[in-house]
Design a protein around this motif. Structure first.
Motif, short mmCIF file in Angstrom:
data_model
loop_
_atom_site.label_atom_id
_atom_site.label_comp_id
_atom_site.label_asym_id
_atom_site.label_seq_id
_atom_site.Cartn_x
_atom_site.Cartn_y
_atom_site.Cartn_z
N ILE A 104 -2.32 0.47 -4.61
CA ILE A 104 -2.17 -1.28 -4.21
C ILE A 104 -1.09 -1.64 -5.22
O ILE A 104 -1.52 -1.85 -6.53
N ILE A 161 0.84 -1.30 0.03
CA ILE A 161 0.07 0.11 -0.09
C ILE A 161 0.89 1.30 -0.01
O ILE A 161 1.62 1.39 0.84
N ASN A 170 -3.97 6.78 -3.78
CA ASN A 170 -3.70 5.39 -2.87
C ASN A 170 -3.17 4.39 -3.86
O ASN A 170 -4.37 4.05 -4.60
#
Length: 438
Positions: A321, A312, A319
């Motif tokens: 992943i 993360i 944000n």
């Protein structure tokens, strides 16, 4: 040839092992030489390690193993018939010399994460040595074994494979006492010859352990594992079978996986329900080796994924992943399904080609495109020649033949205020996307 050098040429394995014990570690790359290491002059497609023998000694190696007499330097040079074979044989000899429990694991997805979790838990009670990174092949496994010392109490060895008989070969080197297969997925289909080939190839670990009456950890939620281990000494775990040695209850995966174990709630830093089985396997092994419940909880909750595996990352208002270490149809599917369930007003997927799929490449890439059409994802960027050959009428899909084309065309402002997943095979190196966001 000198008498001393002849002695080294005919050296028995136990004598070579004595020389190894005099050294401080093993090395196969002169750029990473450490003082008093044992250097193996391995060959590659584009290099011959023998030519670096002198350099290895100059940089501090205590002994050098070569298989070409031309590169004899001194009594520190040990001539053998085959450097790679000697590395493998010495590793097995050392494994038998230590005589410690070895846990081996393989699988299509999640084996490195599972290995890291196992090591994190067991190291709470024992001195452990585990595979570094993904050094899990015919060279990596021997290097892992030779990294174990007399202080090591348990070894954790990851085994990778992309064709039949590879796991069988690695088992003969590592001689594991315990084993676990994370899953059987659509990985390395080209080398294995389809999904049935994957099952057969990965199950070579089962075959080895069963033949010697060794122990196998089994996730009873996986029918293939259950079927393949009917005649084995099993240590079972899951959540629905009351006869399991250990039952672990899945609680949630939004955003991180949490579970219930012996009335303890554990909240990990791993995303995706698919990571539940990886965590459960590691807990099962910790429980079997009598690591305390509190230490197991602390180990799981302190583990932070790295190396482009479900990381993360926060970049301004974005944000991310980052799951760009590798990809295959199975791992891509579960990652996207999990991603689509996240609550965010701007979900973007950046997906790269999946390699080693052979004749099934076109079908499998099209299947992923079709899947994204049906998921709650707002924008999808497909990168690579395989995805470029697919078709989609969905307006949220954009295709780029290469990373360079993506880099030159993409409007980075579209990634602001977004939740982004980045996933593709290692050869796509999609972690480069992060550089665009700096």
């Amino acid at each position: 040839m000198s008498g001393l050098f002849l002695y080294f040429y005919f050296m028995e394995l136990h004598e070579l092992h004595k020389r190894y014990l005099e050294c401080q570690g093993v090395c196969t790359d002169t750029r990473k030489i450490t003082k008093d290491c044992l250097f193996f002059a391995l060959k590659g497609d584009n290099f011959d390690g023998n030519t670096f023998a002198k350099k290895a000694l100059e940089k501090g190696a205590k002994y050098v193993i070569i298989d070409n007499q031309t590169y004899q330097e001194s009594h520190q040079t040990i001539l053998v018939d085959n450097v790679l074979l000697t590395l493998q044989k010495l590793a097995t000899f050392h494994r038998e010399y230590l005589n410690i429990p070895i846990i081996s694991l393989t699988g299509s997805n999640g084996k490195t994460t599972t290995k890291e979790l196992i090591n994190t838990i067991l190291s709470k009670k024992y001195k452990t040595t585990a595979t570094l990174g993904n050094l899990n092949n015919h060279i990596g496994v021997p290097l892992t074994l030779l990294s174990m010392t007399e202080k090591t109490e348990i070894g954790v060895v990851e085994m990778g494979a992309n064709h039949q008989k590879e796991i069988e070969f690695l088992c003969k080197i590592a001689k594991p006492d315990f084993g676990y297969i994370t899953n059987f997925g659509k990985a390395h289909l080209e080398g294995f010859g389809g999904v049935e080939g994957v099952i057969k190839g990965k199950s070579e670990l089962y075959d080895y352990l069963i033949s010697l009456g060794k122990h196998i950890f089994v996730n009873t939620e996986d029918p293939i594992q259950v079927e393949k281990t009917k005649n084995a000494n099993t240590i079972t775990f899951g959540f629905s079978d009351k006869t399991n040695h250990l039952n672990i209850q899945f609680l949630d995966a939004n955003p991180f996986v949490s579970l219930l174990f012996h009335n303890l709630t554990i909240t990990s830093k791993l995303i995706g329900a698919y990571n539940f089985s990886n965590i459960a396997a590691a807990i099962s092994m910790g429980d079997y080796f009598k690591v305390s419940d509190s230490d197991i909880k602390n180990a799981i909750e302190s583990y932070t994924p790295s190396n482009n595996r479900s990381q993360i990352i926060h970049k301004g208002t974005t944000n991310i992943i980052l799951d760009a270490y590798n990809a295959n149809p199975s791992s891509m599917k579960v990652a996207l399904e999990h991603f689509s369930k996240q609550k965010h007003q701007n979900k973007i997927a950046i997906l790269g080609d999946m390699f080693e799929l052979g004749s099934e490449a076109k079908e499998e890439h099209q299947a992923i495109v079709n899947l994204t059409n049906s998921l709650d994802i707002h924008k999808v960027y497909f990168l690579g020649e395989n995805f470029y050959k697919t078709t989609s009428k969905d307006t949220k899909a954009t295709f780029f033949k290469s990373f360079q084309a993506f880099e030159e065309t993409i409007n980075l402002n579209t990634l602001n205020n977004a939740l982004v997943i980045i996933k593709g095979s290692r050869g796509m190196a999609l972690e480069r996307v992060l550089g665009l966001l700096d």
